[in-house]
Design an enzyme around this catalytic site. Structure first.
Site, PDB file in Angstrom:
ATOM      1  N   ASP A 153      12.702  18.585 -13.305  1.00  0.00           N
ATOM      2  CA  ASP A 153      12.633  18.743 -14.757  1.00  0.00           C
ATOM      3  C   ASP A 153      11.925  20.055 -15.113  1.00  0.00           C
ATOM      4  OD1 ASP A 153      12.606  17.671 -17.606  1.00  0.00           O
ATOM      5  OD2 ASP A 153      10.461  17.860 -17.226  1.00  0.00           O
ATOM      6  N   LYS A 162      13.479  23.651 -16.937  1.00  0.00           N
ATOM      7  CA  LYS A 162      12.887  24.357 -18.090  1.00  0.00           C
ATOM      8  C   LYS A 162      12.599  25.818 -17.740  1.00  0.00           C
ATOM      9  CE  LYS A 162      11.053  20.043 -19.944  1.00  0.00           C
ATOM     10  NZ  LYS A 162       9.922  19.097 -19.839  1.00  0.00           N
TER      11      LYS A 162
END
Lengths: 362, 362
Positions: free
Chosen positions: A220, A224
C-alpha cells in the site's frame, strides 16, 4: 447555472460519505446543478435511459433491492457518453478493472474523479495512457484521495511541479496502519507493547485490512510512493519495481489463515523487540517510512531510525505525515500531517476534486 | 491554445520571484500563452497602448530607468478592461490603496491573484464587496499566499468549507518572526537566549520587518487570523476587533527609533525570562500563537503554553504551523507546517493561483 452529470461507482465507506457530501454541496452551491444519472455498487446499478436524475436519498436504499444487474463497463461508458452535457465519472471503488478503463472513459470526453490508487500505481503504460488521453481530449482526471486521503498531498505536489519547483525528496509515513503500529510498539515515552499484540490490537480497532498482512507487506505504501514519484517526473515502472521491506516474516507469507498468522507472529516478538532496542540505544525510534530521493532516482519503503524530536518520530495514533523537500523550500520541508484514511476525509478529497473539475469543464 | 493577459504590480522580493516563475511556466505549458501587457513598480509603469506584450526578461531592467510615471489606478483599470481577452491582475504589493480597488477591478471582469493581506483583513465591508463582485461578475480572486506563503492553507480551508466540513478550531504559529524568536528564546532543549538579544539576532538575520515592532505588535498574525476566520464563515469586523497580545512593552510603543527600542528592550529581559521559567516549571514551553474557536466565535492572538511533544512546541527555525480541527478530521487535526515567508515560496502560491484561475476563465 452550471449543469453537470455525475456517475458514481461504489457506495462503500468512501462512496456513501461522498454521496452525503454531494447532496450537501448541491444545497450550498446554488449556481451548480448536479444531475446524478448513474450509480452502481458491486453487482447492481441504477440509471434511466432518458438521462433523468437519480435521487441520492433513495438511491442507496433501493439500489441493492431493485437495481439492475451491473451492465458491462463498455455499455456504461456508451450510456454516459450519450448524455447531452458534461459528465464526471466518480470511481469510489478500488477496482483494477475500472482503473484500466480510464483511458476509454477519458477518450469519450468524460472526466474522472477518484480515490482509487490502482489506476496510478499499476503499469507505467496505463499511467501514460491516462494522462495522454486527458491531455488530448481535455477530459480531466483528479485523484487527491489516492494518497493521504483528503489531505492536500497530490494538489500540493502538482502545484510545485506546475510552477517549476524542483522536488528533491519526499519522505513520510503513508500508512495509517503502520503509523499506529509503530507509534504503539515504539512510542516516544514508555517501552511500548509487543509487536504481535499491537498487530492484533490494530486489527481489532479496524486500523488494518481484514488480513493485516495486506498492510504489513508494504505494498500500500509502495503504491502511494509510485504515484507521487510519477507526478514529480520519476517514471517508476510499477509499485514493485523498487525496494519494499515486507514485515511479514518469510515463513508466514502463505497457506495460513489470518488467525494462524497472528498466532505464529508471536514467535517473532523477540526479533522485533531487538529492532526497537537497537534504535533506543542510539536514542532513536524506529518507523516504517516511504521515501523518494529525486537526485538519485531511488524510492524505498521500509524501517528507518529517527531522532526523537523528528516530525516523523513524533506522530500520534494512525496519522500520516508527508514531507516535501524542494528547491524553493530549502533545508526545511513542507510537512502535511493528519488522518490519511477514513470515509469522511477520503470522500472530502473526492468532493473537492469534483468541484475543481466542474469549475473547469462547465 | 489558451490565451490570457497578465498585469503585474510590484516587483520586490515576491514580485521578482513571481516574474521568474511566470517566465518558466510559459516554457513548460505549451497550451497556455501569457501576454504580459502591464507591469508596474512603486512609481513607474511599463505598457503599450496597442496591447502588445512586455518582455519579462528586459522589463525589470528597463522599468526603473525608462518606465513612465505611475498612472492613476483608474486609468490602469480602464486600460486593462479594454484588452480584448481575459485579464488577470497580479498584485504583488502590500498596498492598501490597491487592495481597496479590488471591487472596481473585479467589476470590470478582471480576475485577481495576490499575496496582499490588506484586501482580506481590513474592513468587513471591503471583504463583502470583493466577494460579492466576484460572484456577480464571475471574475475570480485567489489569495493563497495571504496566509502561510505558498503553503496550501487557504485552498485547504476553502475545500473544507465548500464540501461542507464544519471547522471547529484553527490554531497555529502564523508568523515566521515569532516562530524564530520563541524557538530560540524558549527552545525544547537548553535554556535559550535572552529576549532582547534574540530580537536583535532575528533582525540581523532578516527574519523581522525593518522595525521589529511591526512583528512584535501581533498585527500581522491578527490579519492572517482574520482572513481564515472570514473564509470559514466568522465575520470578524477587522483585524483589531479581537484580543491581540502586543509584545512591545507599553512604554516602548512610541517616539523611539528602532535602535533606541532595541536598547531599551534589554530592561524587559528579566520579565520575559520569568514567562519562560513559569512555563518550564510546568514542563511546558511558551509560544506566540493565533487561534480561532468557531464554537464560541472567539479569535485571539498571544502567548500560550504547550506540552513539549505538542506539534506547536516542536517547531524549528522560522517555520509556520497551522492546525485545522474539523468535524471530519475529528480529534486529530490536519496540520500543515513549513516556511510561511520567503520570496520563492510566496511567489509559488501566486503562480499556482494564476494557473488555477486561468484554467477556469479561459
Amino acid at each position: 447555472m452550471k449543469e453537470v452529470s455525475i456517475a458514481v461507482v461504489g457506495a462503500g465507506g468512501v462512496g456513501s460519505c461522498f454521496l452525503q457530501q454531494l447532496a450537501l454541496i448541491a444545497t450550498t452551491h446554488p449556481k451548480l446543478r448536479f444531475h446524478l444519472n448513474y450509480i452502481a455498487i458491486i453487482d447492481k446499478a441504477l440509471y434511466h435511459d432518458d438521462f433523468s436524475d437519480i435521487d441520492i436519498d433513495t438511491a442507496l436504499a433501493t439500489l441493492e433491492a431493485s437495481g439492475a444487474p451491473l451492465p458491462n463497463l463498455d455499455v456504461v461508458i456508451d450510456y454516459l457518453a450519450s448524455i447531452p452535457r458534461k459528465v464526471v465519472f466518480v470511481d469510489n471503488t478500488s477496482s483494477q478493472a475500472i482503473a484500466e478503463a480510464y483511458p476509454k472513459i477519458l477518450q469519450r470526453g468524460i472526466s474522472i474523479v477518484t480515490p482509487n490508487k490502482k489506476a496510478f500505481s499499476s503499469s507505467y503504460e496505463l499511467w501514460q495512457q491516462i494522462f495522454a488521453t486527458s491531455l488530448s481530449t481535455g477530459a480531466l482526471v483528479y485523484h487527491e484521495s489516492s494518497v493521504g486521503a483528503g489531505m492536500p498531498i497530490i494538489s500540493t505536489l502538482n502545484d510545485m511541479v506546475a510552477t517549476g519547483d524542483k522536488i528533491q525528496k519526499i519522505e513520510g509515513v503513508f500508512s495509517g496502519t503502520m503509523s499506529y503500529l509503530f507509534n504503539s510498539f515504539a512510542p516516544l515515552t514508555g517501552s511500548g507493547g509487543r509487536w504481535s499484540e499491537e498487530v492484533r490490537k490494530a486489527k481489532a480497532l479496524g486500523f488494518t485490512e481484514p488480513d493485516p498482512r495486506d498492510d504489513l507487506n508494504g505494498l500500500d505504501v509502495a503504491r502511494k510512493l509510485t504515484i507521487l514519484a510519477r507526478l514529480a517526473g520519476l517514471p517508476l515502472s510499477s509499485a514493485t519495481s523498487f525496494s519494499v521491506q515486507n514485515l511479514i516474516p518469510e515463513k508466514l507469507r502463505r497457506d495460513l489463515s489470518t488467525e494462524e498468522f497472528l498466532e505464529r507472529l508471536i514467535a517473532y516478538d523477540d526479533e522485533m523487540d531487538l529492532l526497537k532496542q537497537e534504535a533506543a540505544a542510539a536514542d532513536k525510534v524506529v518507523r516504517f517510512v516511504g521515501s523518494i530521493d529525486f537526485t538519485t532516482g531511488i524510492a524505498s519503503v521500509g524501517l528507518q531510525w529517527y531522532d526523537r524530536l523528528h516530525s516523523i518520530a513524533n506522530l500520534q495514533g494512525s496519522d500520516n505525515i508527508i514531507s516535501f523537500y524542494t528547491e524553493r523550500y530549502g533545508s526545511k520541508p513542507l510537512i502535511i500531517r493528519g488522518a490519511g484514511a477514513g470515509g469522511a476525509v477520503t470522500a472530502m478529497g473526492v468532493s473537492s476534486d469534483l468541484l475543481k473539475v466542474v469549475s473547469q469543464i462547465v
